[in-house]
Design a protein around this motif. Sequence first.
Motif, mmCIF file in Angstrom:
data_model
loop_
_atom_site.group_PDB
_atom_site.id
_atom_site.type_symbol
_atom_site.label_atom_id
_atom_site.label_comp_id
_atom_site.label_asym_id
_atom_site.label_seq_id
_atom_site.Cartn_x
_atom_site.Cartn_y
_atom_site.Cartn_z
ATOM 1 N N GLY A 4 8.692 -9.723 -11.148
ATOM 2 C CA GLY A 4 9.742 -9.238 -10.261
ATOM 3 C C GLY A 4 9.280 -8.081 -9.378
ATOM 4 N N ILE A 5 10.147 -7.645 -8.496
ATOM 5 C CA ILE A 5 9.856 -6.559 -7.555
ATOM 6 C C ILE A 5 10.981 -5.534 -7.649
ATOM 7 C CG2 ILE A 5 9.419 -5.936 -5.145
ATOM 8 C CD1 ILE A 5 8.551 -8.796 -4.632
ATOM 9 N N THR A 6 10.638 -4.317 -7.907
ATOM 10 C CA THR A 6 11.647 -3.260 -8.006
ATOM 11 C C THR A 6 12.197 -2.934 -6.619
ATOM 12 O OG1 THR A 6 10.017 -1.499 -7.725
ATOM 13 C CG2 THR A 6 10.429 -2.283 -9.982
ATOM 14 N N PRO A 7 13.423 -2.362 -6.530
ATOM 15 C CA PRO A 7 13.983 -1.992 -5.222
ATOM 16 C C PRO A 7 13.086 -1.038 -4.437
ATOM 17 C CG PRO A 7 15.701 -1.947 -6.903
ATOM 18 C CD PRO A 7 14.404 -2.136 -7.618
ATOM 19 N N GLU A 8 12.391 -0.148 -5.169
ATOM 20 C CA GLU A 8 11.503 0.793 -4.478
ATOM 21 C C GLU A 8 10.323 0.065 -3.840
ATOM 22 O OE1 GLU A 8 12.478 1.045 -7.598
ATOM 23 O OE2 GLU A 8 13.946 2.687 -7.442
ATOM 24 N N ALA A 9 9.820 -0.944 -4.560
ATOM 25 C CA ALA A 9 8.658 -1.675 -4.049
ATOM 26 C C ALA A 9 9.045 -2.716 -2.994
ATOM 27 C CB ALA A 9 7.925 -2.370 -5.200
ATOM 28 N N ALA A 10 10.340 -3.099 -2.951
ATOM 29 C CA ALA A 10 10.766 -4.156 -2.033
ATOM 30 C C ALA A 10 10.537 -3.768 -0.587
ATOM 31 C CB ALA A 10 12.239 -4.485 -2.265
ATOM 32 N N SER A 11 10.783 -2.493 -0.266
ATOM 33 C CA SER A 11 10.575 -2.054 1.113
ATOM 34 C C SER A 11 9.100 -1.854 1.426
ATOM 35 C CB SER A 11 11.337 -0.742 1.345
ATOM 36 O OG SER A 11 10.877 0.256 0.448
ATOM 37 N N LYS A 12 8.289 -1.660 0.400
ATOM 38 C CA LYS A 12 6.875 -1.385 0.604
ATOM 39 C C LYS A 12 6.067 -2.655 0.841
ATOM 40 C CE LYS A 12 2.881 0.717 -1.706
ATOM 41 N NZ LYS A 12 2.392 1.347 -2.950
ATOM 42 N N VAL A 13 6.482 -3.769 0.182
ATOM 43 C CA VAL A 13 5.652 -4.975 0.245
ATOM 44 C C VAL A 13 5.659 -5.612 1.626
ATOM 45 C CG1 VAL A 13 5.932 -5.513 -2.190
ATOM 46 C CG2 VAL A 13 7.595 -6.383 -0.538
ATOM 47 N N MET A 14 6.618 -5.240 2.475
ATOM 48 C CA MET A 14 6.649 -5.824 3.813
ATOM 49 C C MET A 14 5.755 -5.074 4.791
ATOM 50 S SD MET A 14 10.584 -7.106 4.291
ATOM 51 C CE MET A 14 11.369 -5.643 3.627
ATOM 52 N N ASP A 15 5.153 -3.967 4.355
ATOM 53 C CA ASP A 15 4.198 -3.250 5.199
ATOM 54 C C ASP A 15 2.861 -3.975 5.193
ATOM 55 O OD1 ASP A 15 6.129 -1.354 5.664
ATOM 56 O OD2 ASP A 15 5.457 -0.039 4.034
ATOM 57 N N ARG A 16 2.246 -4.038 6.335
ATOM 58 C CA ARG A 16 0.975 -4.751 6.451
ATOM 59 C C ARG A 16 -0.088 -4.101 5.584
ATOM 60 N NH1 ARG A 16 -1.388 -5.826 12.309
ATOM 61 N NH2 ARG A 16 0.599 -6.948 12.375
ATOM 62 N N GLY A 17 -0.748 -4.947 4.744
ATOM 63 C CA GLY A 17 -1.831 -4.464 3.898
ATOM 64 C C GLY A 17 -1.365 -3.886 2.586
#
Length: 440
Positions: free
Chosen positions: A379-392
């Motif tokens: 799964g993906i935590t809410p904090e990481a959800a916004s981060k994974v869409m950043d390039r790289g």
Amino acid sequence: MTAQKSIRKTALQYGMVFSILYFLLIFFSHTYVIEELSNESRKHRLDKEVESFQTIIANEMPTADEIGSMIDQFQLLLEHALIVEMKDGSVIASNNVNQTKLRMISEKPAGFVEISHGADRLLGLKRGVGIDSSLSSITILEMESGLAERSSGAHLTLLAASAILLVVLLALVGTTTYLALKPIEHIKEDMRRLQSGKQPRLNPDAPEEFSPLIKQFNNLLELASRRLDRHRRLNSDLSHMVKTSISANLAILSDTGSLPPSRDDIEFMTSNLKDLSRSLNYRMSKADISGRQMGQTCLPIEIANNVISVMEKIFPDKSFRINTSLPNNFSWPMERQDLSELFGNLLENGGKWSQAEIDVSISQTDSGLTIEVADDGPGITPEAASKVMDRGSRLDETVSGFGLGLSIVSEILEDNFGRMNIGPSETGGARITVVLPFPE
């Protein structure tokens, strides 16, 4: 391709045709109504005259000679023909009735009768008399000359009045057309200001009929602007990346004071060039024109099945399941390459992180085309959800990849006015929901 006619000219042409048809309809309907009213008035007058003469006959009980005298007086007074048929077969008529009219009247049954007299149609009333009288019937026949001329005069008057009304109607149609299409001048002025760079978009404050067109045009301008910005960003990144890689390799190759490059140097240069090649391939693919294309459609179910077939070879130990009620020939207005890349990155992301199963759901909702990819991974935590869409960005460096998958999905959605939501799946893994809106 033939040039389109002016809207104003087309509206005026149709307005003139329909106005003339309307004018003819009004003219003939008025003519019919006037003739009917005239006939009713004439019938009423004849009925009163016959009734009056019959009352006099019944009260005075005149002889045949007296009836002839009364007929002559009625003729002078009313200028109508009067015909009295006796029960003995004799006929007493006013002197303005010839034998032809007498014969025609005698052949008619009781009631209102019509006979032709030159260009006129004469109207008469024939009424039978009771059995206690020596009279058989009384007939009063119109004898006015020039009825046709007077009718033509009335028609000409009506025609002139209708023509004036037609001119007024055409003037109203022309004025209405001009006022209704006047906002087009404002749109044309907006276009001139847009071409001269004085404003970035067309003014959305337009009539309801033009609002969807202007909105679509502004969306195309926005899409073109995004593509231009992306090309500039990619070119800038590409220039910096290539310059850095070349500088690193030249630093090794230009060291003339050292021995030939060591194995570590060669491995570094090889790895550097491979990374550069992969990055170039990715950036060159993104340099292609993408986003919603006018008139382009694709088949989401077919694309999803093709991508799943590829993913099953890449991840043979994972199970990809598709759930949809849409038919295989269901089409969606989107560039095929964009949707294929979107499915590929979503399913590859699920294949990397899942334990065993990846569920793909495709449906059409009120919001548009909805795609859900759920896995049974960590799964993906809410904090990481916004981060994974950043390039790289990568949540786990031990998992292979470049951290570009969801950022590419995000860029595709941006070009197609879509949105993405990341949340938990029913099995505790990640659920990525993508919504592609209906084209406006």
